[in-house]
Design an enzyme around this catalytic site. Structure first.
Site, mmCIF file in Angstrom:
data_model
loop_
_atom_site.group_PDB
_atom_site.id
_atom_site.type_symbol
_atom_site.label_atom_id
_atom_site.label_comp_id
_atom_site.label_asym_id
_atom_site.label_seq_id
_atom_site.Cartn_x
_atom_site.Cartn_y
_atom_site.Cartn_z
ATOM 1 N N ASP A 299 -12.218 -5.706 -0.925
ATOM 2 C CA ASP A 299 -13.056 -6.817 -0.849
ATOM 3 C C ASP A 299 -14.540 -6.392 -0.191
ATOM 4 O O ASP A 299 -14.669 -5.501 0.416
ATOM 5 C CB ASP A 299 -12.491 -7.764 -0.131
ATOM 6 C CG ASP A 299 -11.975 -7.380 1.371
ATOM 7 O OD1 ASP A 299 -10.881 -6.805 1.501
ATOM 8 O OD2 ASP A 299 -12.765 -7.619 2.110
ATOM 9 N N GLU B 261 0.853 -1.084 0.090
ATOM 10 C CA GLU B 261 0.079 0.001 0.016
ATOM 11 C C GLU B 261 0.978 1.374 -0.056
ATOM 12 O O GLU B 261 0.472 2.344 -0.599
ATOM 13 C CB GLU B 261 -0.900 0.113 1.242
ATOM 14 C CG GLU B 261 -1.848 -1.228 1.215
ATOM 15 C CD GLU B 261 -2.449 -1.301 2.840
ATOM 16 O OE1 GLU B 261 -3.382 -1.864 2.790
ATOM 17 O OE2 GLU B 261 -1.930 -0.749 3.817
HETATM 18 N N1 FMC Z 1 -11.313 -6.625 6.899
HETATM 19 C C1 FMC Z 1 -10.140 -6.465 7.703
HETATM 20 N N2 FMC Z 1 -9.205 -5.622 7.253
HETATM 21 C C2 FMC Z 1 -9.200 -5.465 5.954
HETATM 22 C C3 FMC Z 1 -9.908 -6.034 5.018
HETATM 23 C C4 FMC Z 1 -11.322 -6.719 5.662
HETATM 24 N N3 FMC Z 1 -12.073 -7.215 4.861
HETATM 25 N N4 FMC Z 1 -9.749 -5.801 3.901
HETATM 26 N N5 FMC Z 1 -8.522 -5.047 3.737
HETATM 27 C C5 FMC Z 1 -8.021 -4.837 4.880
HETATM 28 C C6 FMC Z 1 -6.759 -4.147 5.613
HETATM 29 C C7 FMC Z 1 -6.231 -4.233 7.079
HETATM 30 O O1 FMC Z 1 -6.732 -2.959 7.259
HETATM 31 C C8 FMC Z 1 -5.099 -4.940 7.019
HETATM 32 O O2 FMC Z 1 -4.054 -3.757 7.129
HETATM 33 C C9 FMC Z 1 -4.927 -5.622 5.636
HETATM 34 O O3 FMC Z 1 -5.617 -4.952 4.645
HETATM 35 C C10 FMC Z 1 -5.287 -7.002 5.801
HETATM 36 O O4 FMC Z 1 -4.492 -7.812 6.421
#
Ligand code: FMC
Length: 267
Positions: free
Chosen positions: A225, A38
């Site tokens: 996601d 990132e």
């Molecule tokens: N749930 C929680 N965190 C994330 C996510 C999700 N569905 N999608 N992307 C993230 C972020 C978190 O803040 C972490 O830094 C990393 O991406 C996933 O380990």
């Protein structure tokens, strides 16, 4: 006897920056980013260089990329790779530590927490969307005792940026933070109670520290996601990570371009 329950204004942060601080042009910005993937598009976009001599305690993996961009002194802080497992130090513990250490060392006018997040399609989120979080709160700190329950939720407000939001084409919504990538039903209920549209693993931890040290904070979160969709989160996250970090990099660059030459009161 238990203390009287606080009202909402007591629970949400109020930055006590003086009106002088509010009107002075912003000069130093700290950007907290959990993953190197990132961080790199922004290191490139702002032409930052990695510190040779670390500002941080010896032995910590914390990395600072630093430089001057459009008159702003910019530091990107990445908590680095975990010494034991070698993966990015994601999550609330590392995020709060680096935020604290970076504020102590650099005394920024503003902190930006940038990163990826899961989004709720039921609340209008789509993959690739970039959100500015109006509020941040935790969804996995369940303490069912009066008032401790509110402490657990840890609600904090992002810095008010009405003009920036008018100017830039970014979505606005609440962010919920927890230390897991997946979502158990109990977390889902708390996230809904927090009225969140995006879910991450750092935002509310950064918000806790910036509120503690009275530094305004902006949260920029790009959706990798869809958590209420049918694809497994980890798969979707990994598939979309690199494309979405490009969108995140563009959005954070726009935010920083907008901030350049302005005061907090003008945002
Ligand atoms: N749930 C929680 N965190 C994330 C996510 C999700 N569905 N999608 N992307 C993230 C972020 C978190 O803040 C972490 O830094 C990393 O991406 C996933 O380990």
């Amino acid at each position: 006897m238990s203390p009287p329950p606080p009202n909402e204004d007591d629970v949400i942060n109020h930055h006590d920056s003086s009106s002088v601080d509010q009107k002075r042009p912003i000069s130093t910005i700290v950007i907290i980013i959990a993953m190197q993937t990132e961080a790199l598009p922004l290191v490139d976009s702002f032409q930052l260089t990695e510190d040779v001599n670390s500002l941080f305690p010896k032995g910590t993996p914390w990395v600072r990329y630093h430089g001057t961009y459009k008159g702003l002194n910019i530091s990107i802080i990445w908590p680095g790779k975990d010494a034991v497992t070698g993966v990015d130090s994601v999550g609330t513990v590392s995020a709060s530590l680096v935020t604290y250490a970076a504020i102590q060392a650099l005394q920024p006018d503003l902190v930006i927490n940038a990163g990826t997040a899961g989004g709720f399609k039921a609340k209008g989120a789509c993959t690739g969307d970039v959100y500015i979080a109006s509020e941040v709160a935790f969804h996995d700190r369940r303490i069912p005792i009066p008032v401790f329950d509110l402490y657990g939720v840890g609600l904090r407000r992002g810095c008010s940026t009405p003009n920036l939001l008018k100017e830039l084409d970014l979505k606005v919504g609440k962010l919920s933070t927890g230390d897991s990538l997946d979502m158990i039903p109990h977390d889902e209920a708390s996230i809904l109670a927090n009225d969140a549209v995006v879910k991450d693993m750092e935002g509310a931890a950064v918000g806790y520290v910036t509120d503690l040290l009275k530094v305004p904070a902006i949260f920029v979160k790009a959706v990798t996601d869809i958590v209420d969709g049918d694809k497994p989160t980890s798969e979707e996250f990994l598939n979309n990570l690199s494309a979405v970090t490009v969108a995140l990099g563009k959005a954070v660059t726009q935010v920083v371009d907008y901030i350049s030459g302005k005061s907090l009161a003008e945002l």
